[in-house]
Design a protein around this motif. Structure first.
Motif, PDB file in Angstrom:
ATOM      1  N   GLU A   1       0.831  -1.210   0.000  1.00 10.08           N
ATOM      2  CA  GLU A   1       0.000   0.000   0.000  1.00 10.08           C
ATOM      3  C   GLU A   1       0.863   1.256   0.000  1.00 10.08           C
ATOM      4  OE1 GLU A   1      -3.343   2.228   2.830  1.00 10.08           O
ATOM      5  OE2 GLU A   1      -2.753   0.147   3.235  1.00 10.08           O
ATOM      6  N   GLN A   2       1.942   1.242   0.787  1.00  3.74           N
ATOM      7  CA  GLN A   2       2.813   2.412   0.846  1.00  3.74           C
ATOM      8  C   GLN A   2       3.531   2.631  -0.478  1.00  3.74           C
ATOM      9  OE1 GLN A   2       4.436   3.532   4.603  1.00  3.74           O
ATOM     10  NE2 GLN A   2       6.513   3.550   3.794  1.00  3.74           N
ATOM     11  N   ALA A   3       4.005   1.561  -1.092  1.00  2.00           N
ATOM     12  CA  ALA A   3       4.690   1.677  -2.379  1.00  2.00           C
ATOM     13  C   ALA A   3       3.757   2.244  -3.441  1.00  2.00           C
ATOM     14  CB  ALA A   3       5.212   0.312  -2.809  1.00  2.00           C
ATOM     15  N   LEU A   4       2.552   1.734  -3.525  1.00  2.00           N
ATOM     16  CA  LEU A   4       1.587   2.212  -4.527  1.00  2.00           C
ATOM     17  C   LEU A   4       1.242   3.677  -4.294  1.00  2.00           C
ATOM     18  CD1 LEU A   4      -0.803  -0.862  -4.773  1.00  2.00           C
ATOM     19  CD2 LEU A   4       0.639   0.038  -6.603  1.00  2.00           C
ATOM     20  N   SER A   5       1.054   4.052  -3.038  1.00  2.00           N
ATOM     21  CA  SER A   5       0.713   5.436  -2.726  1.00  2.00           C
ATOM     22  C   SER A   5       1.850   6.379  -3.109  1.00  2.00           C
ATOM     23  CB  SER A   5       0.392   5.568  -1.235  1.00  2.00           C
ATOM     24  OG  SER A   5       0.072   6.896  -0.905  1.00  2.00           O
ATOM     25  N   LEU A   6       3.075   6.002  -2.802  1.00  2.00           N
ATOM     26  CA  LEU A   6       4.221   6.852  -3.123  1.00  2.00           C
ATOM     27  C   LEU A   6       4.360   7.055  -4.629  1.00  2.00           C
ATOM     28  CD1 LEU A   6       6.830   5.458  -0.570  1.00  2.00           C
ATOM     29  CD2 LEU A   6       6.139   7.853  -0.751  1.00  2.00           C
ATOM     30  N   VAL A   7       4.222   5.978  -5.392  1.00  2.00           N
ATOM     31  CA  VAL A   7       4.479   6.056  -6.829  1.00  2.00           C
ATOM     32  C   VAL A   7       3.296   6.615  -7.603  1.00  2.00           C
ATOM     33  CG1 VAL A   7       5.072   4.717  -8.891  1.00  2.00           C
ATOM     34  CG2 VAL A   7       6.153   4.183  -6.704  1.00  2.00           C
ATOM     35  N   THR A   8       2.100   6.174  -7.296  1.00  2.00           N
ATOM     36  CA  THR A   8       0.940   6.574  -8.108  1.00  2.00           C
ATOM     37  C   THR A   8       0.234   7.824  -7.595  1.00  2.00           C
ATOM     38  OG1 THR A   8      -0.622   5.145  -6.897  1.00  2.00           O
ATOM     39  CG2 THR A   8       0.571   4.168  -8.765  1.00  2.00           C
ATOM     40  N   GLU A   9       0.437   8.164  -6.308  1.00  5.58           N
ATOM     41  CA  GLU A   9      -0.228   9.336  -5.743  1.00  5.58           C
ATOM     42  C   GLU A   9       0.747  10.414  -5.270  1.00  5.58           C
ATOM     43  OE1 GLU A   9      -2.956   8.168  -2.689  1.00  5.58           O
ATOM     44  OE2 GLU A   9      -3.661   6.414  -3.805  1.00  5.58           O
ATOM     45  N   GLY A  10       2.013  10.052  -5.118  1.00 10.29           N
ATOM     46  CA  GLY A  10       3.001  11.024  -4.649  1.00 10.29           C
ATOM     47  C   GLY A  10       2.798  11.436  -3.207  1.00 10.29           C
ATOM     48  N   ARG A  11       2.340  10.516  -2.386  1.00 12.25           N
ATOM     49  CA  ARG A  11       2.148  10.834  -0.972  1.00 12.25           C
ATOM     50  C   ARG A  11       2.265   9.567  -0.137  1.00 12.25           C
ATOM     51  NH1 ARG A  11      -4.351  12.286  -0.584  1.00 12.25           N
ATOM     52  NH2 ARG A  11      -5.150  10.224  -1.209  1.00 12.25           N
ATOM     53  N   VAL A  12       2.445   9.753   1.177  1.00 15.49           N
ATOM     54  CA  VAL A  12       2.597   8.636   2.088  1.00 15.49           C
ATOM     55  C   VAL A  12       1.774   8.906   3.341  1.00 15.49           C
ATOM     56  CG1 VAL A  12       4.650   9.621   3.226  1.00 15.49           C
ATOM     57  CG2 VAL A  12       4.292   7.141   3.225  1.00 15.49           C
TER      58      VAL A  12
ATOM     59  N   HIS B   1      11.357 -10.040   5.584  1.00 18.41           N
ATOM     60  CA  HIS B   1      10.281 -10.224   4.610  1.00 18.41           C
ATOM     61  C   HIS B   1      10.625  -9.633   3.242  1.00 18.41           C
ATOM     62  CE1 HIS B   1       7.913 -11.170   8.193  1.00 18.41           C
ATOM     63  NE2 HIS B   1       8.246  -9.995   8.697  1.00 18.41           N
ATOM     64  N   ALA B   2      11.888  -9.273   3.025  1.00 15.60           N
ATOM     65  CA  ALA B   2      12.263  -8.496   1.850  1.00 15.60           C
ATOM     66  C   ALA B   2      11.837  -9.150   0.539  1.00 15.60           C
ATOM     67  CB  ALA B   2      13.765  -8.236   1.847  1.00 15.60           C
ATOM     68  N   VAL B   3      12.089 -10.429   0.370  1.00 13.62           N
ATOM     69  CA  VAL B   3      11.769 -11.083  -0.898  1.00 13.62           C
ATOM     70  C   VAL B   3      10.267 -11.055  -1.157  1.00 13.62           C
ATOM     71  CG1 VAL B   3      11.853 -13.244  -2.190  1.00 13.62           C
ATOM     72  CG2 VAL B   3      13.831 -12.530  -0.820  1.00 13.62           C
ATOM     73  N   GLU B   4       9.479 -11.403  -0.151  1.00  9.63           N
ATOM     74  CA  GLU B   4       8.021 -11.369  -0.301  1.00  9.63           C
ATOM     75  C   GLU B   4       7.544  -9.956  -0.595  1.00  9.63           C
ATOM     76  OE1 GLU B   4       3.961 -12.439   2.259  1.00  9.63           O
ATOM     77  OE2 GLU B   4       5.911 -12.321   3.268  1.00  9.63           O
ATOM     78  N   PHE B   5       8.088  -8.979   0.137  1.00 11.85           N
ATOM     79  CA  PHE B   5       7.690  -7.582  -0.075  1.00 11.85           C
ATOM     80  C   PHE B   5       7.972  -7.154  -1.508  1.00 11.85           C
ATOM     81  CE2 PHE B   5       7.848  -5.529   4.455  1.00 11.85           C
ATOM     82  CZ  PHE B   5       6.938  -6.467   4.890  1.00 11.85           C
ATOM     83  N   VAL B   6       9.218  -7.353  -1.957  1.00 13.46           N
ATOM     84  CA  VAL B   6       9.608  -6.851  -3.280  1.00 13.46           C
ATOM     85  C   VAL B   6       8.851  -7.573  -4.388  1.00 13.46           C
ATOM     86  CG1 VAL B   6      11.526  -6.548  -4.890  1.00 13.46           C
ATOM     87  CG2 VAL B   6      11.861  -6.096  -2.458  1.00 13.46           C
ATOM     88  N   ARG B   7       8.652  -8.875  -4.243  1.00 19.96           N
ATOM     89  CA  ARG B   7       7.901  -9.608  -5.265  1.00 19.96           C
ATOM     90  C   ARG B   7       6.482  -9.055  -5.403  1.00 19.96           C
ATOM     91  NH1 ARG B   7       8.777 -14.546  -3.573  1.00 19.96           N
ATOM     92  NH2 ARG B   7      10.502 -14.938  -5.004  1.00 19.96           N
ATOM     93  N   ARG B   8       5.816  -8.850  -4.286  1.00 20.49           N
ATOM     94  CA  ARG B   8       4.448  -8.336  -4.317  1.00 20.49           C
ATOM     95  C   ARG B   8       4.408  -6.890  -4.794  1.00 20.49           C
ATOM     96  NH1 ARG B   8       0.329  -9.722  -1.074  1.00 20.49           N
ATOM     97  NH2 ARG B   8      -0.670  -7.940  -2.071  1.00 20.49           N
TER      98      ARG B   8
ATOM     99  N   LEU C   1       2.784  -2.889  -8.662  1.00 18.94           N
ATOM    100  CA  LEU C   1       3.130  -1.698  -9.440  1.00 18.94           C
ATOM    101  C   LEU C   1       2.902  -1.944 -10.932  1.00 18.94           C
ATOM    102  CD1 LEU C   1       6.394  -0.519  -7.650  1.00 18.94           C
ATOM    103  CD2 LEU C   1       4.231   0.741  -7.740  1.00 18.94           C
ATOM    104  N   GLU C   2       3.359  -3.080 -11.416  1.00 17.54           N
ATOM    105  CA  GLU C   2       3.181  -3.390 -12.834  1.00 17.54           C
ATOM    106  C   GLU C   2       1.710  -3.550 -13.177  1.00 17.54           C
ATOM    107  OE1 GLU C   2       7.483  -5.521 -13.768  1.00 17.54           O
ATOM    108  OE2 GLU C   2       5.769  -6.776 -13.210  1.00 17.54           O
TER     109      GLU C   2
END
Length: 259
Positions: A196-207, A230-237, A242-243
């Motif tokens: 959720e944080q990644a999507l908000s930062l990239v697509t909305e420009g806010r956190v 949890h890095a691998v699970e986080f980055v994969r998801r 994002l894609e």
């Protein structure tokens, strides 16, 4: 908002017989890697093999220098003069650049690690030292910076291209700084929160900050810490979501129009 973003993680932080992170699993998911330079993690052999693995995976490489604090994993603040910090950065970045040259790669960026990164975000003299060190080695290096920080200002003043960074797995204060790791909730341990944080930062420009408020934060690159269990699970998801949202994952140079 941005429809392209770089996806980075901190790698090469093992040393000797001690192992940290899941670098082999993370590399294929990334577009850029921040490789430890031996002072908070890493050693010459780890630096060499990590750069070689990044080249094989088609992942761009950056230097991840730190305070001289292996015992504290570079996460303890240190009272270092700007002159000493600049020399320390030149030493570390040049060492990693040597391994990049050995493997036919060009060093893409510099991203300070841990306490050095956080201190330089607020200290203009320290930020200036980091920017000066990078610029003295290669004026084409990209400097990774917290958005709106002293480090961003110093990088631009030194004539460097800067990549504004957002974190998927760290909580934010209302002023845009990262929550101190010693506080509860400073590190996300649920994949949905990181996505959720990644999507908000990239697509909305806010956190969404730790107090529930929203903070505007424009980013060019997203980081997930390689030492997060949890890095691998986080980055994969995060990459998949994002894609799915129509965001293209590209290394910093291409994201910033450098190549």
């Amino acid at each position: 908002m941005s429809r392209t973003v770089d996806l980075n993680a901190d790698l090469g932080e093992s040393y000797g017989v001690w192992r940290l992170g899941a670098d082999e699993q993370l590399l294929p998911l990334l577009s850029s890697a921040n490789v430890a330079c031996g002072w908070h993690g890493g050693d010459p052999r780890i630096m060499d093999t990590t750069v070689a693995a990044a080249r094989a995976a088609g992942v761009a490489v950056g230097a991840h220098p730190s305070f001289p604090d292996r015992g504290g994993f570079g996460r303890r603040a240190m009272d270092v003069s700007p002159a000493d910090a600049e020399a320390d950065l030149v030493y570390q970045v040049a060492a990693l650049d040597g391994f990049c040259r050995r493997h036919g790669l060009r060093l893409q960026h510099v991203k300070a690690h841990g306490a050095l990164y956080n201190a330089a975000a607020k200290s203009a003299p320290l930020a200036g030292a980091i920017a000066a060190a990078a610029a003295s080695l290669d004026a084409d290096l990209i400097l990774v910076v917290p958005p709106g920080s002293a480090l961003e200002t110093a990088g631009r003043e030194a004539g460097l291209v800067v990549a504004r960074e957002g974190f998927c797995d760290r909580a934010y204060e209302p002023d845009g700084s990262l929550v101190d790791r010693r506080r509860p909730g400073a590190v996300h341990d649920e994949v949905e929160a990181a996505v959720e944080q990644a999507l908000s930062l990239v697509t909305e420009g806010r956190v969404r900050c730790i107090d529930g408020s929203l903070r505007e934060l424009a980013v060019d690159t997203l980081c997930c810490h390689g030492d997060n269990p949890h890095a691998v699970e986080f980055v994969r998801r995060i990459r998949a979501e994002l894609e799915r949202a129509g965001v293209e994952i590209r290394e910093m140079g291409r994201t910033l129009g450098r190549s």
